[in-house]
Design an enzyme around this catalytic site. Sequence first.
Site: not given
Length: 596
Positions: A175, A202, A230-233, A235-237
């Site tokens: 962001g 990270t 963080g963001g959706d990315g 969370f996806n990781e």
Amino acid sequence: MERNAERGDDYDSQANIQSDGGEKPSILTSHFFMDQVGDVVLTLESDVLSWKSIESLSNEDISSCLGMLYASKGDTFIKISEVYAVEFIDWGFVHENRHANPGCLSGHSSEMYRFKVHGVQMSKGQPSLWTPVVYTFGHDNKQTCKMWVNQIKTFLGMETDRPKSLLVFVNPMSGKRNGCQIWENVAPLFSQAKVKTKVIVTERAGHAFDAMTSITNRELASYDGVVAVGGDGLFNEILNGVLLSRHKAPYPLVPPDNGQTVDTQNDILDPGPIVTMAEPLPSGEDESPLLSSTLVESQVPNINNDHEISFPNERFRFGLIPSGSTDAIVICTTGVRDPVTSALQIIIGERLRLDIAQIVRWKSSQMSKHEPRVRYTASIAGYGFYGDVITESEKYRWMGPKRYDYAGTKVFLKHRSYEAEVAFMKADPEKTDMQANGKKLKTFWGLSKDPKGVPCRAKCEVCNTNQTSEPQQDSKLVRVTGRFLSIGAAVISCRNEKAPDGLVADAHLSDGFLHLVLIKDCPRAFYLWHLTQLARKGGNPLNFDFVEHYKTTTFTFTSFGEESVWNVDGEVLLAHKLSAQVFRGLVNVFASGPET
């Protein structure tokens, strides 16, 4: 002036367990002085802490002021389930009631022994917003304060859903690049609640994915959950790192060959093999930092060598504290894009089931080998416009969240369409979903253009009904071929600040369905109209002839061109052939759902 230690003794009791008329017995009842309120009778039960303000019936003289007490109409309370910490803070100042009657001598000193109760409070002006609240109580007797603190702690210890230990990943570059600052702002809340946190900042794209893929089940079991700041990315990781080696399920349908015909009335394609282990990708095969991880097969933990952890898993939960560019997942699961709200819901131990889609990329290009690679998504997998925007935006990461606006404008002006085929499972018309009011929905084929369904809310009846429903045996496959501006497979509504109602306003968090939105080639002005409706609160982006909307549990995709880029939760995925299926309530998240 010293406080009269004898006054109020009739209200002090260490174990008042008498009850009349079958009422629930109280555990403690004592007289306290409450900061900014004044004299109160404080009562503690196993599920609630309540107080009643003591006021004089008459202020004619001191005796009547001190002798005639009653409870005011402003009686109030806080549930134990909304308390996250209590602390004894020793001797100090307690402020007088700002609205006290000046004619009544309260007889209180401004200094006494104190303890604080930390809780959560729901905003009255903004639905879904949580804020911390502190109540301070004072008493002349130190042991009385400590006794109350210990008893409240005992009841807090009975709140078994609350996390005690969390693994936290902080993305400093997400962001507006304020992830570390956001964590520093909310970290004291976790400290107050005595929640242990192991924090990892990270250092590169794919860092969290590699960490979660290589972590042993024994270590993972030592945490009650994992939190992404963080963001959706990010969370996806984390989601992929946890599930790839721990979720076992058959592959979804294999995409048919281009020359293969499908009888839309009878034929059902067989599912592929069983997923047993994460299959690493060769470094650099995809542009996605997650998929280009340097993980090799020998690094994937053998789940049989230590504690077995599989999903669905009732104990382990995922959390997300927003600091990304869009934060669609946190907006859909908490109702607001607020780090404090997310932190408090994690601390309190809120629990919400969340559907997860499994994406299998069979071929990255026309000429590549036929090898399955697995991804998981919690929000949306998108092709065409979605894939082009995420690819273009990667060039402008230095712009922050504004890069999506800039990249979106460039992609829109190009107005590219792609020839492809989508095949999806169509349920029997009799197998209908049920709304919370008991009325039947129209089923997958030919959904109504009216988008006014029952939206997903906290304690949603749709999501909490038939969680163990069996798969339908009479489903059949339907094929749609043509040129598409975009294809979207939404697991949730995908609400965000750019699309306040999301792509599909009435999508649910845990109903076991994907929303397949196919936007066929159309004039640029028509597509702009669709995007304009998407950006409006109360808009109707699906009510166009060139937009087809289907609810399904699985679908396949085959590209007829050379280029084929998908956007999976904000990450790039090259996929010439792809299939997907949704798993109902596969993971639990620390969230309560959006309020009305």
